[in-house]
Scaffold this motif. Structure first.
Motif, PDB file in Angstrom:
ATOM      1  N   VAL A   1      -2.258  15.612 -14.701  1.00  0.00           N
ATOM      2  CA  VAL A   1      -3.127  14.825 -13.826  1.00  0.00           C
ATOM      3  C   VAL A   1      -2.969  13.332 -14.096  1.00  0.00           C
ATOM      4  O   VAL A   1      -2.898  12.509 -13.189  1.00  0.00           O
ATOM      5  CB  VAL A   1      -4.595  15.258 -14.016  1.00  0.00           C
ATOM      6  CG1 VAL A   1      -5.526  14.310 -13.246  1.00  0.00           C
ATOM      7  CG2 VAL A   1      -4.797  16.685 -13.525  1.00  0.00           C
ATOM      8  N   THR A   2      -2.875  12.997 -15.385  1.00  0.00           N
ATOM      9  CA  THR A   2      -2.711  11.574 -15.749  1.00  0.00           C
ATOM     10  C   THR A   2      -1.419  10.997 -15.193  1.00  0.00           C
ATOM     11  O   THR A   2      -1.375   9.894 -14.654  1.00  0.00           O
ATOM     12  CB  THR A   2      -2.740  11.422 -17.268  1.00  0.00           C
ATOM     13  OG1 THR A   2      -3.968  11.942 -17.778  1.00  0.00           O
ATOM     14  CG2 THR A   2      -2.616   9.951 -17.672  1.00  0.00           C
ATOM     15  N   LEU A   3      -0.314  11.757 -15.303  1.00  0.00           N
ATOM     16  CA  LEU A   3       0.976  11.305 -14.796  1.00  0.00           C
ATOM     17  C   LEU A   3       0.956  11.154 -13.278  1.00  0.00           C
ATOM     18  O   LEU A   3       1.546  10.225 -12.712  1.00  0.00           O
ATOM     19  CB  LEU A   3       2.083  12.269 -15.224  1.00  0.00           C
ATOM     20  CG  LEU A   3       2.390  12.306 -16.720  1.00  0.00           C
ATOM     21  CD1 LEU A   3       3.426  13.389 -17.020  1.00  0.00           C
ATOM     22  CD2 LEU A   3       2.899  10.948 -17.205  1.00  0.00           C
ATOM     23  N   LEU A   4       0.264  12.105 -12.598  1.00  0.00           N
ATOM     24  CA  LEU A   4       0.194  12.040 -11.139  1.00  0.00           C
ATOM     25  C   LEU A   4      -0.558  10.796 -10.684  1.00  0.00           C
ATOM     26  O   LEU A   4      -0.134  10.088  -9.753  1.00  0.00           O
ATOM     27  CB  LEU A   4      -0.492  13.301 -10.597  1.00  0.00           C
ATOM     28  CG  LEU A   4      -0.668  13.363  -9.069  1.00  0.00           C
ATOM     29  CD1 LEU A   4       0.695  13.306  -8.380  1.00  0.00           C
ATOM     30  CD2 LEU A   4      -1.412  14.627  -8.668  1.00  0.00           C
ATOM     31  N   VAL A   5      -1.672  10.485 -11.321  1.00  0.00           N
ATOM     32  CA  VAL A   5      -2.447   9.293 -10.976  1.00  0.00           C
ATOM     33  C   VAL A   5      -1.632   8.025 -11.212  1.00  0.00           C
ATOM     34  O   VAL A   5      -1.626   7.094 -10.401  1.00  0.00           O
ATOM     35  CB  VAL A   5      -3.760   9.255 -11.780  1.00  0.00           C
ATOM     36  CG1 VAL A   5      -4.480   7.924 -11.566  1.00  0.00           C
ATOM     37  CG2 VAL A   5      -4.667  10.403 -11.381  1.00  0.00           C
ATOM     38  N   ALA A   6      -0.915   7.977 -12.340  1.00  0.00           N
ATOM     39  CA  ALA A   6      -0.093   6.811 -12.631  1.00  0.00           C
ATOM     40  C   ALA A   6       1.004   6.629 -11.585  1.00  0.00           C
ATOM     41  O   ALA A   6       1.312   5.513 -11.161  1.00  0.00           O
ATOM     42  CB  ALA A   6       0.518   6.941 -14.027  1.00  0.00           C
ATOM     43  N   ALA A   7       1.612   7.744 -11.142  1.00  0.00           N
ATOM     44  CA  ALA A   7       2.673   7.683 -10.135  1.00  0.00           C
ATOM     45  C   ALA A   7       2.130   7.158  -8.802  1.00  0.00           C
ATOM     46  O   ALA A   7       2.767   6.357  -8.120  1.00  0.00           O
ATOM     47  CB  ALA A   7       3.322   9.059  -9.962  1.00  0.00           C
ATOM     48  N   LEU A   8       0.935   7.629  -8.417  1.00  0.00           N
ATOM     49  CA  LEU A   8       0.339   7.170  -7.172  1.00  0.00           C
ATOM     50  C   LEU A   8       0.025   5.680  -7.224  1.00  0.00           C
ATOM     51  O   LEU A   8       0.238   4.944  -6.252  1.00  0.00           O
ATOM     52  CB  LEU A   8      -0.936   7.968  -6.877  1.00  0.00           C
ATOM     53  CG  LEU A   8      -0.728   9.446  -6.499  1.00  0.00           C
ATOM     54  CD1 LEU A   8      -2.078  10.142  -6.349  1.00  0.00           C
ATOM     55  CD2 LEU A   8       0.088   9.568  -5.214  1.00  0.00           C
ATOM     56  N   CYS A   9      -0.480   5.204  -8.328  1.00  0.00           N
ATOM     57  CA  CYS A   9      -0.777   3.785  -8.479  1.00  0.00           C
ATOM     58  C   CYS A   9       0.483   2.932  -8.392  1.00  0.00           C
ATOM     59  O   CYS A   9       0.524   1.886  -7.732  1.00  0.00           O
ATOM     60  CB  CYS A   9      -1.500   3.532  -9.807  1.00  0.00           C
ATOM     61  SG  CYS A   9      -3.165   4.237  -9.877  1.00  0.00           S
ATOM     62  N   PHE A  10       1.544   3.394  -9.041  1.00  0.00           N
ATOM     63  CA  PHE A  10       2.805   2.655  -9.031  1.00  0.00           C
ATOM     64  C   PHE A  10       3.388   2.600  -7.614  1.00  0.00           C
ATOM     65  O   PHE A  10       3.881   1.570  -7.158  1.00  0.00           O
ATOM     66  CB  PHE A  10       3.788   3.317  -9.985  1.00  0.00           C
ATOM     67  CG  PHE A  10       5.103   2.602 -10.102  1.00  0.00           C
ATOM     68  CD1 PHE A  10       5.205   1.360 -10.723  1.00  0.00           C
ATOM     69  CD2 PHE A  10       6.248   3.143  -9.539  1.00  0.00           C
ATOM     70  CE1 PHE A  10       6.412   0.705 -10.806  1.00  0.00           C
ATOM     71  CE2 PHE A  10       7.459   2.475  -9.615  1.00  0.00           C
ATOM     72  CZ  PHE A  10       7.543   1.263 -10.264  1.00  0.00           C
TER      73      PHE A  10
ATOM     74  N   GLY B   1       1.681   2.763  -4.827  1.00  0.00           N
ATOM     75  CA  GLY B   1       0.859   1.854  -4.034  1.00  0.00           C
ATOM     76  C   GLY B   1       1.231   0.404  -4.268  1.00  0.00           C
ATOM     77  O   GLY B   1       1.270  -0.408  -3.335  1.00  0.00           O
ATOM     78  N   VAL B   2       1.511   0.047  -5.520  1.00  0.00           N
ATOM     79  CA  VAL B   2       1.919  -1.319  -5.833  1.00  0.00           C
ATOM     80  C   VAL B   2       3.235  -1.662  -5.141  1.00  0.00           C
ATOM     81  O   VAL B   2       3.413  -2.749  -4.570  1.00  0.00           O
ATOM     82  CB  VAL B   2       2.042  -1.514  -7.360  1.00  0.00           C
ATOM     83  CG1 VAL B   2       2.666  -2.868  -7.681  1.00  0.00           C
ATOM     84  CG2 VAL B   2       0.673  -1.402  -8.013  1.00  0.00           C
ATOM     85  N   LEU B   3       4.199  -0.739  -5.170  1.00  0.00           N
ATOM     86  CA  LEU B   3       5.485  -0.977  -4.513  1.00  0.00           C
ATOM     87  C   LEU B   3       5.319  -1.138  -3.005  1.00  0.00           C
ATOM     88  O   LEU B   3       5.934  -2.011  -2.379  1.00  0.00           O
ATOM     89  CB  LEU B   3       6.448   0.177  -4.818  1.00  0.00           C
ATOM     90  CG  LEU B   3       6.947   0.292  -6.263  1.00  0.00           C
ATOM     91  CD1 LEU B   3       7.866   1.495  -6.401  1.00  0.00           C
ATOM     92  CD2 LEU B   3       7.691  -0.986  -6.678  1.00  0.00           C
ATOM     93  N   LEU B   4       4.496  -0.290  -2.383  1.00  0.00           N
ATOM     94  CA  LEU B   4       4.278  -0.372  -0.946  1.00  0.00           C
ATOM     95  C   LEU B   4       3.615  -1.691  -0.563  1.00  0.00           C
ATOM     96  O   LEU B   4       3.974  -2.332   0.427  1.00  0.00           O
ATOM     97  CB  LEU B   4       3.394   0.804  -0.491  1.00  0.00           C
ATOM     98  CG  LEU B   4       3.084   0.883   1.014  1.00  0.00           C
ATOM     99  CD1 LEU B   4       4.380   1.038   1.806  1.00  0.00           C
ATOM    100  CD2 LEU B   4       2.140   2.046   1.310  1.00  0.00           C
ATOM    101  N   PHE B   5       2.652  -2.132  -1.350  1.00  0.00           N
ATOM    102  CA  PHE B   5       1.953  -3.395  -1.088  1.00  0.00           C
ATOM    103  C   PHE B   5       2.925  -4.585  -1.171  1.00  0.00           C
ATOM    104  O   PHE B   5       2.919  -5.481  -0.338  1.00  0.00           O
ATOM    105  CB  PHE B   5       0.823  -3.563  -2.095  1.00  0.00           C
ATOM    106  CG  PHE B   5       0.005  -4.817  -1.893  1.00  0.00           C
ATOM    107  CD1 PHE B   5      -0.982  -4.864  -0.912  1.00  0.00           C
ATOM    108  CD2 PHE B   5       0.234  -5.941  -2.676  1.00  0.00           C
ATOM    109  CE1 PHE B   5      -1.733  -6.014  -0.725  1.00  0.00           C
ATOM    110  CE2 PHE B   5      -0.508  -7.085  -2.481  1.00  0.00           C
ATOM    111  CZ  PHE B   5      -1.493  -7.121  -1.501  1.00  0.00           C
ATOM    112  N   ALA B   6       3.774  -4.567  -2.209  1.00  0.00           N
ATOM    113  CA  ALA B   6       4.746  -5.656  -2.383  1.00  0.00           C
ATOM    114  C   ALA B   6       5.753  -5.680  -1.247  1.00  0.00           C
ATOM    115  O   ALA B   6       6.119  -6.743  -0.735  1.00  0.00           O
ATOM    116  CB  ALA B   6       5.454  -5.495  -3.731  1.00  0.00           C
TER     117      ALA B   6
END
Length: 253
Positions: free
Chosen positions: A37-46, A48-53
């Motif tokens: 679960v921790t890895l999945l949340v981290a992947a989603l956050c990363f 989102g950052v790439l999409l925003f940039a």
């Protein structure tokens, strides 16, 4: 997870008295699930950052391109509505071209012809064209588009009758050619019009100070090197010489 394990009984006490010991065994699947679960949340956050940039890096370029397209569209629309600019744009792309602005001033001695100038307003010359003795000299043998416009403001009242329209004033404008190969001067184009009429015309109008009328000439000709072109215009005292109203030009095809 709790497992029940029976400890070995004392032989002397017998089978009736046995001690039961509770031993807790931790499952290995619990910590693996939390890690996933921790890895999945981290992947989603990363992600989102790439999409925003990516979005903000691409948006300014899109806005710039949109602004440039709008500016070009407005410029093209403005040029299409101005025949004078259209002639200038076409002739500027030609291999050889000349465009002259006309002027007339009785005080300067220009009493019998329009004085053509290449160094004022939108006038220019390129590709070997020259203006000599108020005549355009053709640089090379070939096909050329020759054009000219003369604009007039004529006072139609004769001073004896009330109101305008008392008489008709003929206006004429001509382009002539002098060629050594032909041995004589010839008229290439000419037009004669009457500005003063009792009814309004499509190409003339009145504002209370006189009738306005324009004569335009334009056609394609085969010209020889060294040929000279000039204009002849009457009613010069009625000629309008503001920029863009009276002009003379040639460009190669």
């Amino acid at each position: 997870m709790v497992a029940y394990t029976t400890a070995p009984g004392d032989v002397e006490t017998g089978p009736e008295k046995r001690t039961v010991v509770l031993i807790e065994k931790k499952s290995s699947t619990g910590w693996m699930w939390k890690l996933s679960v921790t890895l999945l949340v981290a992947a989603l956050c990363f992600g989102g950052v790439l999409l925003f940039a990516w979005y903000w890096n691409g948006k300014p370029q899109t806005l710039i391109q949109s602004g440039q397209t709008e500016a070009l569209t407005k410029t093209d629309t403005a040029e299409k509505t101005d025949p004078h600019s259209t002639l200038r744009r076409i002739s500027s792309k030609a291999k050889a071209a000349i465009h002259l602005e006309g002027s007339y001033d009785e005080d300067e001695g220009s009493k019998d012809q329009v004085e053509w100038k290449s160094g004022q307003g939108q006038a220019f010359a390129q590709g070997g064209f020259r203006l000599v003795d108020n005549k355009i000299v053709i640089p090379q043998t070939g096909l050329y588009f020759v054009y000219s416009q003369a604009s007039f403001r004529v006072s139609c009242s004769d001073g004896e009758e009330e109101g305008a329209g008392g008489h008709h004033t003929p206006l004429s404008h001509r382009i002539s050619r002098s060629s050594e190969s032909m041995g004589s001067d010839v008229s290439l184009m000419s037009a004669v019009r009457s500005a003063c009429q009792n009814t309004a015309q499509d190409d003339s109008y009145s504002d209370g100070r006189g009738w306005y009328n324009t004569i335009y000439l334009g056609a394609v000709f085969q010209l020889n090197r060294g040929d000279r072109l000039w204009t002849e215009t009457n009613q010069l005292s009625e000629l309008e010489t503001e920029e863009g109203k009276t002009f003379f030009g040639v460009f190669a095809l």
